[in-house]
Scaffold this motif. Structure first.
Motif, PDB file in Angstrom:
ATOM      1  N   ILE A 122      48.139  30.250  52.067  1.00 23.12           N
ATOM      2  CA  ILE A 122      47.734  30.574  50.683  1.00 23.12           C
ATOM      3  C   ILE A 122      46.427  31.363  50.755  1.00 23.12           C
ATOM      4  O   ILE A 122      45.391  30.837  51.163  1.00 23.12           O
ATOM      5  N   ASP A 123      46.492  32.610  50.345  1.00 22.44           N
ATOM      6  CA  ASP A 123      45.295  33.437  50.255  1.00 22.44           C
ATOM      7  C   ASP A 123      44.857  33.478  48.790  1.00 22.44           C
ATOM      8  O   ASP A 123      45.684  33.652  47.904  1.00 22.44           O
ATOM      9  N   GLY A 124      43.545  33.288  48.568  1.00 22.81           N
ATOM     10  CA  GLY A 124      43.032  33.334  47.192  1.00 22.81           C
ATOM     11  C   GLY A 124      43.142  31.989  46.509  1.00 22.81           C
ATOM     12  O   GLY A 124      43.385  31.916  45.294  1.00 22.81           O
ATOM     13  N   SER A 125      42.946  30.882  47.281  1.00 20.61           N
ATOM     14  CA  SER A 125      43.161  29.536  46.720  1.00 20.61           C
ATOM     15  C   SER A 125      42.318  29.241  45.481  1.00 20.61           C
ATOM     16  O   SER A 125      42.693  28.384  44.678  1.00 20.61           O
ATOM     17  N   ALA A 206      35.446  44.421  44.620  1.00 21.77           N
ATOM     18  CA  ALA A 206      34.433  43.784  45.478  1.00 21.77           C
ATOM     19  C   ALA A 206      33.763  42.690  44.662  1.00 21.77           C
ATOM     20  O   ALA A 206      33.727  42.768  43.429  1.00 21.77           O
ATOM     21  N   ASN A 207      33.235  41.669  45.363  1.00 22.56           N
ATOM     22  CA  ASN A 207      32.458  40.637  44.673  1.00 22.56           C
ATOM     23  C   ASN A 207      31.031  41.158  44.535  1.00 22.56           C
ATOM     24  O   ASN A 207      30.208  41.025  45.440  1.00 22.56           O
ATOM     25  N   GLU A 208      30.757  41.760  43.379  1.00 24.67           N
ATOM     26  CA  GLU A 208      29.488  42.470  43.211  1.00 24.67           C
ATOM     27  C   GLU A 208      28.295  41.543  43.040  1.00 24.67           C
ATOM     28  O   GLU A 208      27.151  42.002  43.055  1.00 24.67           O
ATOM     29  N   ARG A 234      38.011  46.468  39.671  1.00 24.50           N
ATOM     30  CA  ARG A 234      39.140  45.538  39.495  1.00 24.50           C
ATOM     31  C   ARG A 234      39.042  44.529  40.627  1.00 24.50           C
ATOM     32  O   ARG A 234      39.231  44.897  41.784  1.00 24.50           O
ATOM     33  N   TYR A 235      38.722  43.272  40.310  1.00 30.99           N
ATOM     34  CA  TYR A 235      38.570  42.255  41.368  1.00 30.99           C
ATOM     35  C   TYR A 235      39.133  40.945  40.854  1.00 30.99           C
ATOM     36  O   TYR A 235      38.667  40.425  39.839  1.00 30.99           O
ATOM     37  N   SER A 236      40.137  40.419  41.571  1.00 28.66           N
ATOM     38  CA  SER A 236      40.777  39.198  41.076  1.00 28.66           C
ATOM     39  C   SER A 236      40.320  37.958  41.814  1.00 28.66           C
ATOM     40  O   SER A 236      40.564  36.847  41.382  1.00 28.66           O
ATOM     41  N   GLY A 237      39.705  38.129  43.003  1.00 24.13           N
ATOM     42  CA  GLY A 237      39.338  36.970  43.827  1.00 24.13           C
ATOM     43  C   GLY A 237      40.442  36.559  44.786  1.00 24.13           C
ATOM     44  O   GLY A 237      40.293  35.597  45.525  1.00 24.13           O
ATOM     45  N   ALA A 238      41.560  37.276  44.791  1.00 24.31           N
ATOM     46  CA  ALA A 238      42.622  37.037  45.786  1.00 24.31           C
ATOM     47  C   ALA A 238      42.890  38.367  46.486  1.00 24.31           C
ATOM     48  O   ALA A 238      43.296  39.348  45.854  1.00 24.31           O
ATOM     49  N   LEU A 239      42.660  38.369  47.781  1.00 23.17           N
ATOM     50  CA  LEU A 239      42.791  39.600  48.566  1.00 23.17           C
ATOM     51  C   LEU A 239      44.173  40.237  48.415  1.00 23.17           C
ATOM     52  O   LEU A 239      44.288  41.447  48.248  1.00 23.17           O
ATOM     53  N   VAL A 240      45.209  39.412  48.482  1.00 26.13           N
ATOM     54  CA  VAL A 240      46.571  39.967  48.400  1.00 26.13           C
ATOM     55  C   VAL A 240      46.764  40.720  47.081  1.00 26.13           C
ATOM     56  O   VAL A 240      47.285  41.838  47.064  1.00 26.13           O
ATOM     57  N   VAL A 252      39.958  51.267  46.627  1.00 27.36           N
ATOM     58  CA  VAL A 252      39.371  50.631  47.799  1.00 27.36           C
ATOM     59  C   VAL A 252      38.967  49.193  47.487  1.00 27.36           C
ATOM     60  O   VAL A 252      38.557  48.877  46.368  1.00 27.36           O
ATOM     61  N   TYR A 253      39.159  48.326  48.487  1.00 26.20           N
ATOM     62  CA  TYR A 253      38.729  46.926  48.424  1.00 26.20           C
ATOM     63  C   TYR A 253      37.630  46.766  49.460  1.00 26.20           C
ATOM     64  O   TYR A 253      37.740  47.304  50.562  1.00 26.20           O
ATOM     65  N   LEU A 254      36.559  46.048  49.121  1.00 26.90           N
ATOM     66  CA  LEU A 254      35.573  45.798  50.170  1.00 26.90           C
ATOM     67  C   LEU A 254      35.024  44.389  50.124  1.00 26.90           C
ATOM     68  O   LEU A 254      34.770  43.845  49.047  1.00 26.90           O
ATOM     69  N   TYR A 255      34.939  43.787  51.319  1.00 22.57           N
ATOM     70  CA  TYR A 255      34.214  42.534  51.493  1.00 22.57           C
ATOM     71  C   TYR A 255      33.333  42.737  52.722  1.00 22.57           C
ATOM     72  O   TYR A 255      33.694  42.417  53.845  1.00 22.57           O
ATOM     73  N   PRO A 256      32.158  43.361  52.497  1.00 17.27           N
ATOM     74  CA  PRO A 256      31.265  43.654  53.622  1.00 17.27           C
ATOM     75  C   PRO A 256      30.488  42.412  54.039  1.00 17.27           C
ATOM     76  O   PRO A 256      30.640  41.345  53.428  1.00 17.27           O
ATOM     77  N   GLY A 264      30.940  39.101  57.716  1.00 10.98           N
ATOM     78  CA  GLY A 264      31.999  39.286  56.735  1.00 10.98           C
ATOM     79  C   GLY A 264      32.637  37.943  56.439  1.00 10.98           C
ATOM     80  O   GLY A 264      32.324  36.934  57.081  1.00 10.98           O
ATOM     81  N   LYS A 265      33.545  37.921  55.457  1.00 12.02           N
ATOM     82  CA  LYS A 265      34.148  36.649  55.073  1.00 12.02           C
ATOM     83  C   LYS A 265      35.603  36.535  55.544  1.00 12.02           C
ATOM     84  O   LYS A 265      36.095  35.449  55.831  1.00 12.02           O
ATOM     85  N   LEU A 266      36.278  37.651  55.625  1.00 12.65           N
ATOM     86  CA  LEU A 266      37.726  37.608  55.831  1.00 12.65           C
ATOM     87  C   LEU A 266      38.077  37.486  57.310  1.00 12.65           C
ATOM     88  O   LEU A 266      37.347  37.968  58.174  1.00 12.65           O
ATOM     89  N   ARG A 267      39.173  36.815  57.572  1.00 13.50           N
ATOM     90  CA  ARG A 267      39.579  36.540  58.948  1.00 13.50           C
ATOM     91  C   ARG A 267      40.388  37.719  59.510  1.00 13.50           C
ATOM     92  O   ARG A 267      41.254  38.272  58.836  1.00 13.50           O
ATOM     93  N   LEU A 268      40.053  38.065  60.748  1.00 13.76           N
ATOM     94  CA  LEU A 268      40.668  39.242  61.375  1.00 13.76           C
ATOM     95  C   LEU A 268      42.181  39.095  61.526  1.00 13.76           C
ATOM     96  O   LEU A 268      42.939  39.976  61.106  1.00 13.76           O
ATOM     97  N   TYR A 270      44.686  37.032  60.455  1.00 13.13           N
ATOM     98  CA  TYR A 270      45.731  36.776  59.449  1.00 13.13           C
ATOM     99  C   TYR A 270      45.333  37.261  58.059  1.00 13.13           C
ATOM    100  O   TYR A 270      45.994  36.942  57.090  1.00 13.13           O
ATOM    101  N   GLU A 271      44.247  38.028  57.958  1.00 10.26           N
ATOM    102  CA  GLU A 271      43.923  38.676  56.678  1.00 10.26           C
ATOM    103  C   GLU A 271      43.687  40.177  56.916  1.00 10.26           C
ATOM    104  O   GLU A 271      44.465  41.021  56.466  1.00 10.26           O
ATOM    105  N   ALA A 272      42.589  40.499  57.633  1.00  9.12           N
ATOM    106  CA  ALA A 272      42.205  41.911  57.747  1.00  9.12           C
ATOM    107  C   ALA A 272      43.215  42.750  58.546  1.00  9.12           C
ATOM    108  O   ALA A 272      43.637  43.826  58.091  1.00  9.12           O
TER     109      ALA A 272
HETATM  110  O1  F6P Z   1      39.426  33.675  51.802  1.00 10.38           O
HETATM  111  C1  F6P Z   1      39.844  34.805  51.297  1.00 10.38           C
HETATM  112  C2  F6P Z   1      39.519  35.088  49.843  1.00 10.38           C
HETATM  113  O2  F6P Z   1      39.881  34.019  48.984  1.00 10.38           O
HETATM  114  C3  F6P Z   1      40.224  36.370  49.458  1.00 10.38           C
HETATM  115  O3  F6P Z   1      41.525  36.153  49.023  1.00 10.38           O
HETATM  116  C4  F6P Z   1      39.340  36.931  48.396  1.00 10.38           C
HETATM  117  O4  F6P Z   1      39.416  38.342  48.314  1.00 10.38           O
HETATM  118  C5  F6P Z   1      37.973  36.459  48.808  1.00 10.38           C
HETATM  119  O5  F6P Z   1      38.144  35.342  49.663  1.00 10.38           O
HETATM  120  C6  F6P Z   1      37.185  36.045  47.606  1.00 10.38           C
HETATM  121  O6  F6P Z   1      35.900  35.705  47.994  1.00 10.38           O
HETATM  122  P1  F6P Z   1      34.731  35.509  46.901  1.00 10.38           P
HETATM  123  O7  F6P Z   1      35.107  34.299  46.128  1.00 10.38           O
HETATM  124  O8  F6P Z   1      33.512  35.325  47.724  1.00 10.38           O
HETATM  125  O9  F6P Z   1      34.692  36.741  46.049  1.00 10.38           O
END
Ligand code: F6P
Length: 324
Positions: A122-125, A206-208, A234-240, A252-256, A264-268, A270-272
């Motif tokens: 589950i991505d974006g729990s 992006a999470n600004e 446009r940012y939903s909080g779920a990468l997918v 473009v999506y960014l999580y620097p 960074g936050k995302l896992r190489l 099974y995500e990136a």
């Molecule tokens: O763990 C991954 C994730 O939930 C992504 O699906 C999502 O893009 C990102 O983290 C959201 O992170 P944050 O809540 O810090 O914006």
């Protein structure tokens, strides 16, 4: 003497073609088809559970934290069990790596298995409790490339649980194709493809809230997106879900990296890397701040990376001249 007219034409897929039929039409081996069927079986169970989770007390946290120190949701646990229990039965899979499991699972009894499968059940729990889109991500490699870079992936995809449940599957030989779940027959049906990511989009995700702890280079890039490039956010909080928008509409999506997430936050694995693989096959690109995501060789299975992913025009603008 046989002629071209005697050769049976390869049947073209239609919106009545199921995902297993599609893979059979494309000549994929039976073991690979079985693995994708098991992945989508788990996804169908997750989709069904999501529809009634609020009624069955399946929302909310379990009270545990996972290997990454993140709160585990009941549905994270359920989805992980669905994936693992199904995939364990497949003798063609010798290795499994899940976001929810500390160590890689090497199936001793499947030592001759050809495939390794990486997944985020589950991505974006954080979207679960508020009934917004979430996803499952998966990536396939040959067993000998378990520790290889992202270009050793042979297939990658995701299932997005939104208003419709869709599966996007990328394979170098067939491109990136979209299948939509039809609950009335319990199948994912071919919907369209091969998909091409537009060369340029009109939004970024992006999470600004992290803006102040981004590097000056990332800040300048986001200033360009907001200003000269005229993009909306446009940012939903779920990468997918955010990636799916970009795949279809460009952008473009960014999580620097930032103060809390130094690498960074995302896992190489099974995500990136899976999303980078999909993006590249569709004509887009993905970089960490200093290298192409698909060239990074993992040091450990839950490694994190900064991720900047999307249309060619936006990624080109981000890269220093030498990286273009
Ligand atoms: O763990 C991954 C994730 O939930 C992504 O699906 C999502 O893009 C990102 O983290 C959201 O992170 P944050 O809540 O810090 O914006």
């Amino acid at each position: 003497m046989s002629t071209a007219a005697d050769t049976p034409a390869v049947e073209a897929e239609t919106t009545e073609t199921t995902l297993p039929e599609y893979l059979a039409l494309r000549g994929e081996p039976v073991e690979f088809r079985a693995m994708i069927r098991q992945v989508t079986f788990a996804a169908k169970k997750v989709a069904a559970e999501l529809r009634v989770a609020g009624l069955q007390g399946m929302l909310g946290a379990t009270g545990h934290t996972n290997v990454q120190g993140e709160t585990v949701q009941r549905l994270d646990e359920y989805a992980n069990a669905m994936f693992v229990n199904n995939l364990l039965r497949n003798p063609a899979i010798s290795d499994l790596v899940s976001e929810e499991i500390r160590d890689e699972m090497h199936m001793a009894r499947h030592n001759t298995g050809e495939y390794a499968l990486f997944f985020d059940p589950i991505d974006g729990s954080s979207n679960l409790d508020v009934n917004l889109s979430i996803g499952s991500i998966f990536s396939v490699r040959r067993t000998q490339h378990v520790r290889g870079d992202g270009r050793t992936q042979i297939a990658a995809g995701y299932v997005m649980y939104g208003p419709a449940t869709v599966c996007v599957l990328a394979m170098p030989r067939h491109g990136v194709n979209l299948f939509t779940y039809d609950p009335s027959i319990g199948e994912f049906l071919y919907t369209r493809g091969p998909l091409r990511m537009p060369e340029e989009g009109s939004s970024y995700g992006a999470n600004e809230a992290n803006y102040r702890s981004w590097s000056p280079r990332v800040q300048a890039f986001v200033e360009w997106l907001r200003g000269a490039a005229g993009h909306s956010t446009r940012y939903s909080g779920a990468l997918v879900a955010d990636f799916h928008r970009i795949l279809v509409k460009g952008g473009v999506y960014l999580y620097p990296s930032d103060d809390r997430n130094r690498n960074g936050k995302l896992r190489l694995l099974y995500e990136a890397a899976p999303l980078a693989f999909i993006a590249e096959i569709a004509g887009g690109r993905a970089v960490s701040e200093d290298s192409d995501i698909l060239t990074i060789v993992p040091r450990e299975i839950h490694q994190r990376v900064p991720l900047i992913l999307g249309s060619a025009t936006e990624i080109d603008h981000f890269l220093p001249r030498g990286g273009r």
